[in-house]
Design an enzyme around this catalytic site. Structure first.
Site, PDB file in Angstrom:
ATOM      1  N   SER A 288       4.755  10.732  -3.497  1.00  0.00           N
ATOM      2  CA  SER A 288       4.209   9.632  -4.304  1.00  0.00           C
ATOM      3  C   SER A 288       3.788   8.431  -3.472  1.00  0.00           C
ATOM      4  CB  SER A 288       5.245   9.187  -5.343  1.00  0.00           C
ATOM      5  OG  SER A 288       6.441   8.762  -4.717  1.00  0.00           O
ATOM      6  N   TYR A 289       4.122   8.396  -2.181  1.00  0.00           N
ATOM      7  CA  TYR A 289       3.735   7.256  -1.349  1.00  0.00           C
ATOM      8  C   TYR A 289       2.230   7.300  -1.108  1.00  0.00           C
ATOM      9  CZ  TYR A 289       8.709   6.596  -0.154  1.00  0.00           C
ATOM     10  OH  TYR A 289      10.069   6.382  -0.184  1.00  0.00           O
ATOM     11  N   SER A 290       1.553   6.262  -1.572  1.00  0.00           N
ATOM     12  CA  SER A 290       0.090   6.175  -1.449  1.00  0.00           C
ATOM     13  C   SER A 290      -0.579   7.449  -1.967  1.00  0.00           C
ATOM     14  CB  SER A 290      -0.324   5.902   0.004  1.00  0.00           C
ATOM     15  OG  SER A 290       0.239   4.700   0.474  1.00  0.00           O
TER      16      SER A 290
END
Length: 329
Positions: free
Chosen positions: A75-77
């Site tokens: 889900s990071y970036s």
């Protein structure tokens, strides 16, 4: 159990506080074979405040002083963090030297922990990371809409296929960790070996109660996230004007009160005695705590890592640990 110590080397030997020379000893993650540098590098800013060039520079600097433990999430970036880490490992040809941890369960494309969704999320992460195996997979959420049995069986299938080596929890209460361990034993599947949780000098209660007890009982390797409290524990935010410069100003502003300033004063005092920076002392404090293996650290540029590099080699005395404990109580 992790091969970590709750007391400092200085306390055990009676020597004066100092920064040890030489490389930091790697630590074992719980009941696994993973040997990791004593702080993990977070990829949460990769693709957000750090572009490709900055990301490469941060990763190069971390690897340059012996770091081998990179922590990210699908889900990071929107997955870009995984892609950037994968690209860096491919260009440096160092995948075999790195321990890669990622988390699934929060991405927009594959939310939740149902078996088919989890499996799809891991396959997508493998592609973005450019690898055939994730060393440490975290369940990024505690998805109570799915029976633990379904999730555990799906993870075990991935482990048996060689796509995941070990796994852990990231948003679970002590009771839920116990439920997961019981379910794993009943099913005869791989248990969790690690826990990533919010824990630092200004956020102690969440971990130091039931979670710490369960982590000890189960021999989980603990990786505290937000180890520097969004940069607050580095000492860079001491006024409202300082906070206004932060990308996380809402989080940091809440810490700028009497207790937060008391913690910074204690960090300053110990840092002066140790000839180190406050951020390194904050990490060294975490590393004295039972079952803590590798705090997760996020930096915006490579220069910030230089202040943190000595943390695993700092030997806090019993008195210094007590000063920090009292200030942050």
């Amino acid at each position: 159990m992790t091969n970590v110590h709750q007391v400092s080397v200085a306390e055990a030997t009676g020597e004066s506080p100092a920064v040890l020379r030489g490389p930091a000893r790697h630590r074992t993650v719980g009941a696994s074979t993973l040997q990791v540098f004593p702080f993990a590098l977070s990829g949460n800013v990769f693709g957000w405040t750090a572009d490709d060039a900055q990301t490469d520079a941060i990763l190069d600097a971390y690897r340059g002083f012996g770091g081998n433990f990179v922590d990210t999430a699908d889900s990071y970036s929107s997955g870009r963090s995984e892609t950037m880490i994968g690209n860096w490992m491919r260009r440096r040809r160092n995948r075999a030297d790195m321990i890669v941890a990622t988390k699934v369960g929060k991405s927009a494309d594959n939310p939740g922990l149902r078996a088919r969704v989890l499996t799809r999320a891991v396959e997508a992460s493998l592609t973005r990371l450019g690898t055939d195996c994730i060393d440490l997979l975290y369940l990024h959420i505690d998805d109570t809409t799915v029976e633990f049995e379904e999730t555990l069986l799906a993870v075990d299938e991935l482990i048996r296929k060689g796509k995941v080596r070990y796994f852990g929890g990231s948003d679970h209460t002590g009771n839920r960790l116990i439920e997961a361990r019981v379910a794993s034993a009943q099913l005869g599947v791989a248990p969790m070996v690690a826990l990533q949780n919010h824990y630092n000098l200004v956020h102690r209660d969440e971990y130091e109660g039931d979670l710490a007890h369960v982590a000890y009982q189960q021999g989980l390797g603990v990786m505290p996230r937000f180890a520097l409290a969004s940069g607050f524990l580095t000492g860079k935010y001491r006024s409202r004007a300082d906070v206004a410069q932060s990308d996380r100003r809402g989080e940091v502003a809440r810490l700028l009160g009497r207790r937060g300033l008391r913690v910074l004063a204690a960090l300053d005092s110990v840092a002066e005695e140790q000839s180190a920076k406050p951020g390194a002392i904050a990490l060294a404090w975490l590393l004295t705590k039972q079952n803590v293996v590798a705090p997760v650290v996020s930096v915006r540029d490579a220069e910030q890592l230089a202040d943190l590099e000595p943390a695993p080699l700092i030997r806090l005395t019993r008195h210094q640990v007590a000063v920090l404990d009292r200030a942050s109580a």
